[in-house]
Design an enzyme around this catalytic site. Structure first.
Site, PDB file in Angstrom:
ATOM      1  N   SER A 178       1.047  -0.811  -0.398  1.00  0.00           N
ATOM      2  CA  SER A 178      -0.100   0.244  -0.054  1.00  0.00           C
ATOM      3  C   SER A 178       0.716   1.045   0.572  1.00  0.00           C
ATOM      4  CB  SER A 178      -0.605  -0.066   1.379  1.00  0.00           C
ATOM      5  OG  SER A 178      -0.321   0.010   2.323  1.00  0.00           O
ATOM      6  N   HIS A 206      -5.566  -3.077  -2.524  1.00  0.00           N
ATOM      7  CA  HIS A 206      -4.973  -2.401  -3.700  1.00  0.00           C
ATOM      8  C   HIS A 206      -5.462  -2.924  -5.428  1.00  0.00           C
ATOM      9  CE1 HIS A 206      -4.510   0.776  -0.937  1.00  0.00           C
ATOM     10  NE2 HIS A 206      -3.651   0.163  -0.308  1.00  0.00           N
ATOM     11  N   LYS A 238     -11.997   1.213  -1.909  1.00  0.00           N
ATOM     12  CA  LYS A 238     -11.471   1.639  -2.885  1.00  0.00           C
ATOM     13  C   LYS A 238     -11.444   2.509  -3.812  1.00  0.00           C
ATOM     14  CE  LYS A 238      -7.559   1.325   0.780  1.00  0.00           C
ATOM     15  NZ  LYS A 238      -6.424   0.330   1.623  1.00  0.00           N
TER      16      LYS A 238
HETATM   17  C1  LIG Z   1      -6.672  -0.096   3.649  1.00  0.00           C
HETATM   18  C2  LIG Z   1      -6.445  -1.264   3.131  1.00  0.00           C
HETATM   19  C3  LIG Z   1      -6.319  -2.123   4.533  1.00  0.00           C
HETATM   20  C4  LIG Z   1      -7.945  -1.987   4.677  1.00  0.00           C
HETATM   21  O1  LIG Z   1      -9.585  -1.728   4.835  1.00  0.00           O
HETATM   22  P1  LIG Z   1     -10.353  -1.109   5.193  1.00  0.00           P
HETATM   23  O2  LIG Z   1     -11.095  -1.367   4.401  1.00  0.00           O
HETATM   24  O3  LIG Z   1      -9.788  -0.166   4.444  1.00  0.00           O
HETATM   25  O4  LIG Z   1     -10.680  -0.936   5.839  1.00  0.00           O
HETATM   26  C5  LIG Z   1      -6.587  -3.715   4.993  1.00  0.00           C
HETATM   27  N1  LIG Z   1      -4.965  -4.036   3.800  1.00  0.00           N
HETATM   28  C6  LIG Z   1      -4.374  -2.580   2.960  1.00  0.00           C
HETATM   29  C7  LIG Z   1      -3.202  -3.580   2.424  1.00  0.00           C
HETATM   30  C8  LIG Z   1      -4.964  -1.865   2.590  1.00  0.00           C
HETATM   31  O5  LIG Z   1      -4.085  -1.224   2.108  1.00  0.00           O
END
Ligand SMILES: *Cc1c(COP(=O)(O)O)cnc(C)c1O
Length: 384
Positions: A178, A206, A238
């Site tokens: 990320s 992602h 996302k």
């Molecule tokens: C954003 C993210 C999460 C958490 O997801 P949310 O739905 O925002 O709680 C978990 N793992 C990774 C790699 C992320 O980038």
């Protein structure tokens, strides 16, 4: 006493350039942002396909609220599991190619639920050193023996697996990292999982919606099948533009998670209107080649535009394009100078990234225009 302690620790954060401040947005999520009445171009969001404020999603959410109300009223295992959730789970399983999928309220909660349900005392966890905080926290809840391997280092992981006497073994990795934007070596990880009889949990926060045929995610990107020892986690806040997460896997694994994942069991089911919006989102993701094409064009534009400057981009093939700065204060200073020019790029500092690797995390979306990316390029050239 506690107040004085907190006060001095907050002061220390400030001095180290580590205090985090929020900005309040006066417009919905999108490249055009407004803060304190000022117009800005935002390069901050993970809304990679520009779906968060898409009219079709808004309409599906409104129709979902009219059909199902706003609240689910209870946890899934009591009476909160509505048809809207069930339909979405089926669509997610079909889309990812796994037998079953299970919805969670957020990705953070999904990881916190999945990992301790799979391993415990006497078991062994192997985690990439750059994994997301939610996977790191999840391991803390397991009481399993845990080891972190150097980023994407298959040889090091192989040595750890070979030396392990853990009963069950679980490999944990982000699919797209990320803060760096690079991809995990998923085919190699799966081969090691097969060889050492381990589970492989892939967090595709992602990649889902962005990578692979029809946006089916990182496994599709590598043409990996829905292997039985794979556990696939995708988030829905996302690229999918709404909120929530899911885990997809073999039916037995999903049944086990439904029985044992505490963050699934002991929480109210998410709003059915979100599930309805997500069903529409899945449709747009599947049909989203044009959006993904625009995104890849902008990624190429940014990378080519910075190639002959002093700015050091990480070798990322994804929408996450970090510019490494190093020093915390310097990263803040450059982010501040961009902000003065109407460009909003977050400065990411420790503990989110390793000490000494503070960076500007540029994230591009299909909703950006080439002209907006040009404005960022021009400002960065000026600041170089
Ligand atoms: C954003 C993210 C999460 C958490 O997801 P949310 O739905 O925002 O709680 C978990 N793992 C990774 C790699 C992320 O980038």
């Amino acid at each position: 006493m506690i107040w004085e302690e907190l006060h001095s620790e907050l002061d220390a954060l400030q001095r180290a350039g580590l205090q985090r401040n929020r900005r309040t947005l006066e417009l919905p999520c999108g490249p055009a942002a407004r803060v304190d009445g000022r117009s800005l171009i935002s390069f901050c969001s993970n809304d990679y396909l520009g779906l968060a404020n898409d009219p079709a999603l808004v309409e599906a959410a409104c129709a979902g609220a009219r059909a199902w109300g706003v609240g689910s009223g209870a946890s899934h295992l009591v009476s909160g599991h509505l048809e809207a959730h069930a339909v979405l789970e089926q669509k997610l399983a079909a889309f990812t190619g796994f037998a079953r999928a299970l919805l969670f309220s957020t990705g953070y909660m999904a990881n916190l639920g999945i990992v301790p349900a799979l391993v415990g005392r006497g078991d062994a966890v192997f985690a990439d050193r750059l994994n997301h905080a939610s996977l790191i926290d999840a391991v803390q809840l397991t009481r399993a023996d845990s080891q972190r391997y150097p980023h994407a280092d298959l040889a090091a992981l192989e040595r750890l697996l070979a030396a392990s006497s853990g009963r069950r073994k679980l490999i944990l990795t982000d699919a797209v990292f990320s803060m760096d934007g690079d991809l995990a070596p998923l085919p190699g990880l799966l081969a090691l999982a097969e060889r050492f009889d381990a589970w492989l949990l892939v967090d595709d926060a992602h990649g889902f919606g962005v990578l692979g045929r029809q946006g089916r995610g990182s496994l599709a990107h590598f043409n990996l099948p829905a292997a039985r020892r794979l556990i696939y986690m995708g988030t829905l806040g996302k690229a999918a533009g709404a909120a929530g997460a899911f885990v997809a896997a073999d039916a037995t694994v999903i049944e086990w998670l439904q029985q044992r994942a505490r963050t699934y069991i002991f929480t109210t089911a998410s709003s059915p209107l979100i599930a309805c919006a997500l069903a529409a989102s899945l449709h747009l993701i599947g049909d989203g080649d044009a959006r993904r094409g625009r995104l890849w064009q902008l990624v190429a534009q940014l990378r080519e535009g910075l190639a002959d400057t002093r700015w050091r981009l990480l070798p990322s093939p994804t929408a996450i394009q970090p510019v490494i700065i190093g020093d915390n204060h310097e990263a803040l200073r450059i982010a501040g100078a961009l902000y003065e020019r109407g460009l909003w790029v977050p400065a990411i500092r420790p503990p989110t990234v390793p000490v000494g690797s503070a960076r500007l995390r540029v994230s591009l979306t299909a909703a950006h225009s080439a002209e907006q990316v040009d404005r960022l390029l021009n400002a960065l050239r000026e600041l170089a």
